[in-house]
Design a protein around this motif. Structure first.
Motif, short mmCIF file in Angstrom:
data_model
loop_
_atom_site.label_atom_id
_atom_site.label_comp_id
_atom_site.label_asym_id
_atom_site.label_seq_id
_atom_site.Cartn_x
_atom_site.Cartn_y
_atom_site.Cartn_z
N THR A 15 37.61 36.68 39.09
CA THR A 15 38.34 35.72 39.90
C THR A 15 37.36 34.93 40.75
O THR A 15 36.45 35.52 41.35
N LEU A 63 44.09 45.11 37.42
CA LEU A 63 44.33 43.73 37.85
C LEU A 63 43.03 43.00 38.17
O LEU A 63 42.84 41.85 37.75
N THR A 66 41.00 42.29 34.85
CA THR A 66 41.57 41.43 33.81
C THR A 66 42.04 40.07 34.30
O THR A 66 42.30 39.19 33.47
N SER A 67 42.18 39.89 35.60
CA SER A 67 42.67 38.60 36.13
C SER A 67 41.57 37.57 36.19
O SER A 67 40.41 37.89 36.46
N LYS A 68 41.94 36.31 35.98
CA LYS A 68 41.00 35.19 36.10
C LYS A 68 41.65 34.10 36.93
O LYS A 68 41.96 33.02 36.43
N TYR A 69 41.89 34.40 38.19
CA TYR A 69 42.46 33.42 39.10
C TYR A 69 41.36 32.60 39.74
O TYR A 69 40.22 33.05 39.86
N LEU A 75 44.78 36.68 43.76
CA LEU A 75 44.53 38.05 43.31
C LEU A 75 45.09 39.06 44.29
O LEU A 75 45.74 40.03 43.91
N ALA A 78 48.80 39.17 43.92
CA ALA A 78 49.18 39.88 42.70
C ALA A 78 49.10 41.39 42.89
O ALA A 78 49.95 42.14 42.40
#
Length: 118
Positions: A15, A63, A66-69, A75, A78
Motif C-alpha cells: 500500500t 490484508l 495482499t492489499s494495494k491501496y 488500509l 479495511a
C-alpha cells in the motif's frame, strides 16, 4: 468494557501512493485495541467464549500483504471493518505505521490511528 491489546504485528505490504510502493512494497506495523466482553471467558476458561486473537492477527497480516491501496488511511479502514465483522468485538482502535516511508531526508515513521465502533 474489556479489551485486548495486540501489538507489534509486522507485515510486508504494497500500500502506498507512489507506484514503487505498490511494486517494491515496504514494512508496516499494526497495533490493535479490541473492546469486547470477556466476562464469560473469565469464568469459563473456554476459548469458544472469547475471541481467538490468532485469527485476528492472521486476518490483519493477510490484508496488509495482499492489499494495494493508494492510501494507508484506506488500509486502516479495511482492517477496522474486517475486525468489526466479529460478533464479539464492539469497538476497535487500529494504529498502522509505515516504518520507513520513502520520503527524502526523513528517517521517521508515519502512523495513522482510527477508532471505529458498531
Amino acid at each position: 468494557m474489556d479489551c485486548f491489546h495486540l501489538t507489534g504485528i509486522r507485515c510486508y505490504g504494497y500500500t502506498g501512493y507512489l507506484p514503487e510502493e505498490q511494486v517494491l512494497g515496504q514494512w508496516f506495523e499494526v497495533n490493535l485495541t479490541l473492546w469486547l466482553d470477556l466476562s464469560v471467558a473469565g469464568k469459563s476458561d473456554a476459548i469458544e467464549d472469547t475471541l481467538d486473537y490468532r485469527s485476528v492477527i492472521n486476518d490483519v497480516q493477510h490484508l496488509v500483504k495482499t492489499s494495494k491501496y493508494a492510501l494507508i488511511e484506506r488500509l486502516v479502514d479495511a482492517i477496522a471493518t474486517s475486525i468489526l465483522e466479529s460478533d464479539r468485538v464492539k469497538q476497535v482502535q487500529v494504529r498502522l505505521t509505515k516504518i520507513a516511508a520513502p520520503i527524502p531526508d526523513f528517517g521517521g515513521k508515519i502512523t495513522v490511528e482510527i477508532t471505529r465502533s458498531k
